[in-house]
Design a protein around this motif. Structure first.
Motif, PDB file in Angstrom:
ATOM      1  N   LEU A 293       0.825  -1.206   0.000  1.00 47.45           N
ATOM      2  CA  LEU A 293       0.000   0.000   0.000  1.00 47.45           C
ATOM      3  C   LEU A 293       0.864   1.262   0.000  1.00 47.45           C
ATOM      4  O   LEU A 293       0.550   2.245  -0.682  1.00 47.45           O
ATOM      5  N   GLY A 299      -5.630   4.433  -4.760  1.00 41.97           N
ATOM      6  CA  GLY A 299      -6.475   3.523  -4.002  1.00 41.97           C
ATOM      7  C   GLY A 299      -7.850   3.410  -4.656  1.00 41.97           C
ATOM      8  O   GLY A 299      -8.494   4.422  -4.939  1.00 41.97           O
ATOM      9  N   TYR A 319      -6.243   4.065   2.709  1.00 39.64           N
ATOM     10  CA  TYR A 319      -5.743   4.913   1.624  1.00 39.64           C
ATOM     11  C   TYR A 319      -5.380   6.295   2.155  1.00 39.64           C
ATOM     12  O   TYR A 319      -4.334   6.860   1.793  1.00 39.64           O
ATOM     13  N   LYS A 324      -2.789   8.020  -0.245  1.00 42.54           N
ATOM     14  CA  LYS A 324      -3.118   7.585  -1.599  1.00 42.54           C
ATOM     15  C   LYS A 324      -4.360   8.307  -2.099  1.00 42.54           C
ATOM     16  O   LYS A 324      -5.370   8.363  -1.393  1.00 42.54           O
ATOM     17  N   VAL A 326      -7.835   8.691  -3.958  1.00 40.32           N
ATOM     18  CA  VAL A 326      -8.905   7.708  -4.074  1.00 40.32           C
ATOM     19  C   VAL A 326      -9.577   7.826  -5.438  1.00 40.32           C
ATOM     20  O   VAL A 326      -9.956   8.914  -5.871  1.00 40.32           O
TER      21      VAL A 326
END
Length: 401
Positions: A293, A299, A319, A324, A326
């Motif tokens: 991740l 994500g 996320y 990250k 989305v």
């Protein structure tokens, strides 16, 4: 109200916190840190006898049960119906004093209402419902249950009974609050309030800062990751169809990690389409998943367009924590997409609209700076609004009113 000293939490599954944590173990550890006497009551289908254990400072009563998970609907249904009786028997067997000030119960399942009512009557404690699943309507939406049939009526009565017995109901989002109010006119709306999902930022420490894409065979790749349950609610066809539309992007890979009833069918779709840009793995150890991740670039979130209830995916928290951006494909009844706009942490499109899904993917794929900014926004939002401590304070503030 009186001081909250003794707290009992009833749920389906609860990992040993010395090995793994999740949404509710974080919360119970926070209650413990705040000085409460906590008992966790949970099912354990790997156990033959009930037992009270100390796990990472938490007192946990583990109760043997038949399978509560898996693909057999009949076995799962019977197991859920039997669970309150098994819990009640275990509480009596271990002479657990019924003097709890606070009873915490999340959904799913709603079937625990019978044992909860027994505990509530015996202890005179307050019941706080952590509403994370609006059942049985979600099963109706996914065509897993016929509306107004015998089974639906049985569970709907349980749902109403649970809402009526609850002193407080914490909902994931504003749309959830509005939905429950609209479809349960008998309910005192003062019970309902916002309790968003929460995250423990310490989880980030379980990632290896020296992990590289080479370790996963992903050198030179932009990684779009999906991690979590692979079931009907996730409608993973959305992601597979997006991957199909992105086959010409040789440096983009879709990495899907998890288990669920739909996983075999999704794997077959990948094979039938001849997709070389999709990797599907079983659930990974926490540290390994966090390493992956931390290296990912995007994500992924997907929800079925059939939902009439406002689902809100908890996986987005990981996320946010790992910064990250989305990329979401969700139904129009959830406020998840509009929240992404408000927080400015991702892009979303309506589930089933692959053209719009791909358009948003291309924005993120082409713009590394945009990815970084959206990821940073999500991280700032979770640190300021969605920590376990904030969730604890939200619950306690309701109890003091």
């Amino acid at each position: 109200m009186a001081e909250i000293k003794k707290v009992i939490f009833l749920g389906l599954g609860f990992p040993n916190v010395e090995k793994r944590n999740f949404l509710y173990s974080w919360l119970m550890l926070e209650f413990k840190r705040q000085g409460h006497d906590v008992l966790v009551l949970t099912a354990d289908d790997n156990r033959k006898h009930s037992e009270v254990l100390m796990e990472g400072g938490l007192k946990v009563l583990r109760v043997p049960s038949t399978s509560l998970f898996g693909s057999n609907k009949l076995v799962k249904g019977i197991s859920n119906v039997m669970l309150p009786y098994l819990y009640k028997r275990a509480l009596k067997k271990h002479n657990i004093a019924m003097d709890f000030d606070l009873i915490l119960m999340p959904t799913p399942p709603i079937t625990l209402i019978d044992v909860v009512l027994w505990i509530k009557k015996k202890s005179n404690g307050k019941l706080y419902l952590i509403l994370r699943d609006i059942f049985p309507q979600n099963a109706v939406d996914l065509k897993m249950m016929k509306p107004k049939g015998f089974i639906h009526s049985f569970f709907r009565k349980k749902e109403i009974k649970l809402y009526q017995a609850s002193d407080y109901i914490g909902c994931m989002s504003k749309a959830n609050v509005d939905y429950v109010k609209k479809h349960n006119a008998y309910l005192n709306p003062q019970k309902l309030h916002l309790l968003p999902n929460w995250a423990e930022l310490a989880e980030i420490d379980y990632a290896d800062p020296n992990a590289t894409k080479a370790q996963f065979g992903l050198e030179g790749k932009i990684i779009a990751i999906f991690g979590g349950n692979m079931g009907k609610p996730q409608k993973l066809e959305n992601i597979i169809n997006l991957a199909k539309e992105c086959q010409d992007l040789e440096d983009l890979v879709f990495f899907m990690v998890g288990r669920g009833t739909e996983k075999p069918r999704i794997a077959k779709m990948v094979k039938d389409f001849g997709l070389t840009n999709v990797i599907i793995k079983d659930s990974l150890p926490k540290e390994e998943y966090n390493n992956l991740l931390s290296l990912a670039d995007i994500g992924l979130i997907s929800l079925s367009q059939d939902f009439t209830i406002p689902n809100y995916p908890s996986k987005v928290l990981s996320y946010y924590m790992f910064k990250k951006p989305v990329l979401a494909s969700v139904d129009i009844n959830t406020d998840f997409g509009t929240d992404q706009e408000r927080i400015q942490c991702g892009l979303w499109s309506e589930a089933g609209d692959i053209d719009a899904f791909k358009k948003n993917m291309m924005k993120l794929y082409k713009d590394e700076n945009l990815r970084k900014q959206l990821g940073e926004n999500g991280y700032q939002y979770v640190t300021q609004n969605l920590t376990t401590e904030i969730a604890y304070k939200t619950i306690m503030s309701q109890l003091s009113q």
